[in-house]
Design a protein around this motif. Sequence first.
Motif, PDB file in Angstrom:
ATOM      1  N   ASN A 198      -9.007   4.091   1.986  1.00  0.00           N
ATOM      2  CA  ASN A 198      -7.766   3.429   2.388  1.00  0.00           C
ATOM      3  C   ASN A 198      -7.532   2.203   1.510  1.00  0.00           C
ATOM      4  N   TYR A 199      -6.288   1.978   1.162  1.00  0.00           N
ATOM      5  CA  TYR A 199      -5.894   0.785   0.418  1.00  0.00           C
ATOM      6  C   TYR A 199      -4.707   0.167   1.144  1.00  0.00           C
ATOM      7  N   LYS A 200      -4.750  -1.164   1.311  1.00  0.00           N
ATOM      8  CA  LYS A 200      -3.664  -1.840   2.004  1.00  0.00           C
ATOM      9  C   LYS A 200      -3.296  -3.113   1.242  1.00  0.00           C
ATOM     10  N   HIS A 201      -2.014  -3.345   1.070  1.00  0.00           N
ATOM     11  CA  HIS A 201      -1.524  -4.537   0.376  1.00  0.00           C
ATOM     12  C   HIS A 201      -0.471  -5.209   1.248  1.00  0.00           C
ATOM     13  N   SER A 202      -0.667  -6.496   1.545  1.00  0.00           N
ATOM     14  CA  SER A 202       0.317  -7.260   2.302  1.00  0.00           C
ATOM     15  C   SER A 202       1.281  -7.933   1.332  1.00  0.00           C
ATOM     16  N   PHE A 203       2.577  -7.878   1.648  1.00  0.00           N
ATOM     17  CA  PHE A 203       3.588  -8.533   0.831  1.00  0.00           C
ATOM     18  C   PHE A 203       3.636 -10.015   1.162  1.00  0.00           C
ATOM     19  N   LYS A 204       4.439 -10.767   0.400  1.00  0.00           N
ATOM     20  CA  LYS A 204       4.553 -12.215   0.633  1.00  0.00           C
ATOM     21  C   LYS A 204       5.001 -12.505   2.053  1.00  0.00           C
ATOM     22  N   PHE A 223       3.701  -4.434   4.861  1.00  0.00           N
ATOM     23  CA  PHE A 223       2.565  -4.045   4.038  1.00  0.00           C
ATOM     24  C   PHE A 223       2.792  -2.652   3.471  1.00  0.00           C
ATOM     25  N   ALA A 224       2.060  -2.350   2.424  1.00  0.00           N
ATOM     26  CA  ALA A 224       2.041  -1.011   1.843  1.00  0.00           C
ATOM     27  C   ALA A 224       0.618  -0.494   1.967  1.00  0.00           C
ATOM     28  N   SER A 225       0.494   0.780   2.204  1.00  0.00           N
ATOM     29  CA  SER A 225      -0.850   1.356   2.289  1.00  0.00           C
ATOM     30  C   SER A 225      -0.861   2.717   1.618  1.00  0.00           C
ATOM     31  N   GLY A 257       4.697  -0.259   5.998  1.00  0.00           N
ATOM     32  CA  GLY A 257       4.481  -0.572   7.400  1.00  0.00           C
ATOM     33  C   GLY A 257       4.944  -1.953   7.809  1.00  0.00           C
ATOM     34  N   ILE A 258       4.982  -2.147   9.117  1.00  0.00           N
ATOM     35  CA  ILE A 258       5.371  -3.424   9.718  1.00  0.00           C
ATOM     36  C   ILE A 258       4.286  -3.853  10.691  1.00  0.00           C
ATOM     37  N   LYS A 259       3.871  -5.106  10.585  1.00  0.00           N
ATOM     38  CA  LYS A 259       2.969  -5.704  11.578  1.00  0.00           C
ATOM     39  C   LYS A 259       3.864  -6.350  12.625  1.00  0.00           C
TER      40      LYS A 259
END
Length: 175
Positions: free
Chosen positions: A15-21, A26-28, A52-54
Amino acid sequence: SDLRLNDDYLSITQNYKHSFKNKNYFASAKTVYQQDYRRRIENEYLQTAEIGIKWFDRAKFQFSTSAGGGYHKYERLVYNTSTQENENLEVSQPTFIFDEHLRWQLVNSLTLIQKYTHLGDLTNYHFVFSGGLENKLVRDLFLRLEYRLDRDTEVSYDDKGYYDKALLTSLLYKF
């Protein structure tokens, strides 16, 4: 007549996850290789990309959803009634994925966890739902108790799709 040969299961996931500013988005990406004879799958490859959305991201309560697309390829054992033998059917297709995660820390050492994953469309799909409790034992070691529902509509055992439910206990080390 249960046509399963064995119940072996092997799964390797990255799994890879990146949070935007903006910390709420986020993108995963997910890469999966599986052999799941319970679902009559010899080799399964899955590559997805999701946005995605937190919805909530606090220390004691976290809830997020993500949706996206991917590429799904697998070899499935299909029972041929005329020859009365299993045959390999190779499927390669684009797919839709939806994930939902919930974590709620009830007390310092006890957390409620819940996850739902839907892969496919509305007629041919595979979903996995799990929910349970995670208890912190010492430092980074956890004991998890969870109930898991697994359904695959493409598999047919006695004219019913694959449906499995299990109560699982795990020891987790988080690093």
